[in-house]
Design a protein around this motif. Structure first.
Motif, mmCIF file in Angstrom:
data_model
loop_
_atom_site.group_PDB
_atom_site.id
_atom_site.type_symbol
_atom_site.label_atom_id
_atom_site.label_comp_id
_atom_site.label_asym_id
_atom_site.label_seq_id
_atom_site.Cartn_x
_atom_site.Cartn_y
_atom_site.Cartn_z
ATOM 1 N N GLY A 17 0.722 -1.112 0.003
ATOM 2 C CA GLY A 17 0.059 -0.109 -0.095
ATOM 3 C C GLY A 17 0.879 1.378 -0.030
ATOM 4 N N ASP A 18 0.337 2.460 -0.243
ATOM 5 C CA ASP A 18 0.905 3.529 -0.405
ATOM 6 C C ASP A 18 1.687 3.843 1.110
ATOM 7 N N SER A 19 2.784 4.781 0.824
ATOM 8 C CA SER A 19 3.440 4.991 1.949
ATOM 9 C C SER A 19 2.766 5.963 3.268
ATOM 10 N N GLY A 20 2.886 5.491 4.315
ATOM 11 C CA GLY A 20 2.210 6.110 5.414
ATOM 12 C C GLY A 20 0.856 5.514 5.940
ATOM 13 N N VAL A 21 0.321 4.540 5.125
ATOM 14 C CA VAL A 21 -1.008 3.961 5.775
ATOM 15 C C VAL A 21 -0.886 3.086 6.874
ATOM 16 N N GLY A 22 0.435 2.681 7.116
ATOM 17 C CA GLY A 22 0.539 2.096 8.472
ATOM 18 C C GLY A 22 1.093 0.536 8.311
ATOM 19 N N LYS A 23 1.740 0.233 7.145
ATOM 20 C CA LYS A 23 2.297 -1.274 7.036
ATOM 21 C C LYS A 23 3.225 -1.482 7.928
ATOM 22 N N THR A 24 4.051 -0.665 8.224
ATOM 23 C CA THR A 24 5.091 -1.044 9.321
ATOM 24 C C THR A 24 4.412 -1.064 10.661
ATOM 25 N N CYS A 25 3.556 -0.212 10.889
ATOM 26 C CA CYS A 25 2.815 -0.407 12.345
ATOM 27 C C CYS A 25 1.968 -1.510 12.293
ATOM 28 N N LEU A 26 1.382 -1.971 11.330
ATOM 29 C CA LEU A 26 0.622 -3.339 11.505
ATOM 30 C C LEU A 26 1.480 -4.637 11.708
ATOM 31 N N LYS A 34 2.631 -4.761 19.910
ATOM 32 C CA LYS A 34 2.386 -3.457 20.360
ATOM 33 C C LYS A 34 2.443 -2.581 19.297
ATOM 34 N N PHE A 35 2.064 -1.199 19.290
ATOM 35 C CA PHE A 35 2.149 -0.142 18.405
ATOM 36 C C PHE A 35 3.481 0.292 18.952
ATOM 37 N N PRO A 36 4.382 0.463 17.446
ATOM 38 C CA PRO A 36 5.704 0.938 17.581
ATOM 39 C C PRO A 36 5.928 2.565 18.454
ATOM 40 N N ARG A 38 7.900 4.615 17.611
ATOM 41 C CA ARG A 38 8.124 5.282 16.521
ATOM 42 C C ARG A 38 8.625 4.653 15.334
ATOM 43 N N THR A 39 8.272 5.055 14.200
ATOM 44 C CA THR A 39 8.940 4.277 13.259
ATOM 45 C C THR A 39 9.593 5.312 12.191
ATOM 46 N N GLU A 40 10.365 4.509 11.640
ATOM 47 C CA GLU A 40 11.225 5.125 10.353
ATOM 48 C C GLU A 40 10.703 4.962 9.171
ATOM 49 N N ALA A 41 10.722 5.685 8.299
ATOM 50 C CA ALA A 41 10.357 5.126 6.864
ATOM 51 C C ALA A 41 11.062 4.129 6.428
ATOM 52 N N THR A 42 10.248 2.958 6.142
ATOM 53 C CA THR A 42 11.011 1.960 5.541
ATOM 54 C C THR A 42 12.011 1.949 4.340
ATOM 55 N N ILE A 43 13.248 1.408 4.483
ATOM 56 C CA ILE A 43 13.983 1.769 3.318
ATOM 57 C C ILE A 43 14.028 0.249 2.827
ATOM 58 N N GLY A 124 -8.411 -1.626 5.901
ATOM 59 C CA GLY A 124 -8.450 -0.178 6.116
ATOM 60 C C GLY A 124 -7.915 0.247 7.423
ATOM 61 N N ASN A 125 -6.848 0.870 7.408
ATOM 62 C CA ASN A 125 -6.123 1.022 8.799
ATOM 63 C C ASN A 125 -6.581 2.402 9.310
ATOM 64 N N LYS A 126 -6.296 2.559 10.508
ATOM 65 C CA LYS A 126 -6.393 3.965 11.551
ATOM 66 C C LYS A 126 -7.752 4.266 11.765
ATOM 67 N N CYS A 127 -8.446 3.026 11.847
ATOM 68 C CA CYS A 127 -10.033 3.218 12.223
ATOM 69 C C CYS A 127 -10.038 4.167 13.651
ATOM 70 N N ASP A 128 -9.048 4.228 14.384
ATOM 71 C CA ASP A 128 -9.258 5.086 15.576
ATOM 72 C C ASP A 128 -9.254 6.462 15.228
ATOM 73 N N LEU A 129 -9.310 6.848 14.159
ATOM 74 C CA LEU A 129 -9.482 8.457 13.898
ATOM 75 C C LEU A 129 -10.497 8.643 13.078
ATOM 76 N N THR A 154 -9.699 -1.615 10.605
ATOM 77 C CA THR A 154 -8.771 -2.037 11.976
ATOM 78 C C THR A 154 -7.927 -0.779 12.555
ATOM 79 N N SER A 155 -7.261 -0.665 13.317
ATOM 80 C CA SER A 155 -6.203 0.299 13.716
ATOM 81 C C SER A 155 -5.004 -0.591 14.239
ATOM 82 N N ALA A 156 -3.885 -0.089 13.530
ATOM 83 C CA ALA A 156 -2.665 -0.697 14.292
ATOM 84 C C ALA A 156 -2.500 -0.109 15.844
ATOM 85 N N LYS A 157 -3.030 1.077 15.859
ATOM 86 C CA LYS A 157 -2.868 1.940 17.185
ATOM 87 C C LYS A 157 -3.788 1.480 18.299
ATOM 88 N N LYS A 158 -5.010 1.451 18.111
ATOM 89 C CA LYS A 158 -6.071 1.047 19.208
ATOM 90 C C LYS A 158 -6.945 0.088 18.323
#
Ligand code: GDP
Ligand code: MG
Length: 177
Positions: A17-26, A34-36, A38-43, A124-129, A154-158
């Motif tokens: 998926g696009d950058s920023g959607v939460g792939k790394t967090c998921l 747990k939710f990280p 902090r994350t850095e952009a995946t290289i 569909g991520n970030k359902c906490d928002l 769903t939400s990787a965060k909550k």
């Protein structure tokens, strides 16, 4: 002498998926629980693993997380799409543009022989928002149906969201994999 222990089977699942959607967090939540902080952009390409037991057999789930950046993807793409058991497409419910990108991600997968014969799901991520929703459930469900993809919001965060039980399908990230 005793027999060697049976080899652990590996299931490779790619998260796209696009950058920023939460792939790394998921993937982090699935593998680290747990939710990280902090994350850095995946290289390039990154993967995380989790050992699960299914019917008494230990299986290694390998989640491949990729960078959206084109310059990294071009060189890695062949490697990334090799021997894939399942595909997870991710968009961000607060970012319509990430939803509009899905057809091109689906198409890229098809070009690498990952069509409907491979298990694929849509997340569909970030359902906490909930205050910032740009992609509604109905629209997402319609898209998912037209591509024969099971949809999970769903939400990787909550993982339980603001109103527990209010979301369709599973609202817990554990259940998506
Ligand atoms: P990636 O580029 O797809 O790997 O996205 P990341 O996992 O790096 O996440 C991008 C940003 O979205 C980060 O600031 C995360 O903290 C945030 N984020 C990821 N998942 C969620 C979520 O479920 N809810 C909220 N509120 N933020 C999230
Ligand atoms: Mg990432």
């Amino acid at each position: 002498s005793s027999l060697p222990p049976p080899r652990t089977r590996i299931f490779k699942i790619i998260v796209i998926g696009d950058s920023g959607v939460g792939k790394t967090c998921l993937t982090y939540r699935f593998c680290a629980g747990k939710f990280p902080d902090r994350t850095e952009a995946t290289i390039g390409v990154d993967f995380r693993e989790r050992l699960v037991e299914i019917d008494g057999e230990k299986i290694k789930i390998q989640l491949w997380d990729t960078a959206g950046q084109e310059r990294f993807r071009k060189s890695m793409v062949q490697h990334y799409y090799r021997n894939v058991h399942a595909v997870v497409f991710v968009y961000d419910i607060t970012n319509a543009s990430s939803f509009r990108s899905l057809p091109s991600w689906i198409e890229e997968c098809k070009q690498h022989a990952l069509g409907s014969e491979v298990p694929r799901i849509l997340v569909g991520n970030k359902c906490d928002l909930q205050d910032s929703v740009q992609v509604g459930t109905d629209e997402a469900q319609q898209f998912a149906d037209s591509h024969s993809l099971p949809l999970f919001e769903t939400s990787a965060k909550k993982p339980n969201g603001p109103e527990e039980g209010s979301q369709r399908n599973s609202d817990h990230v554990e259940a998506i994999f």
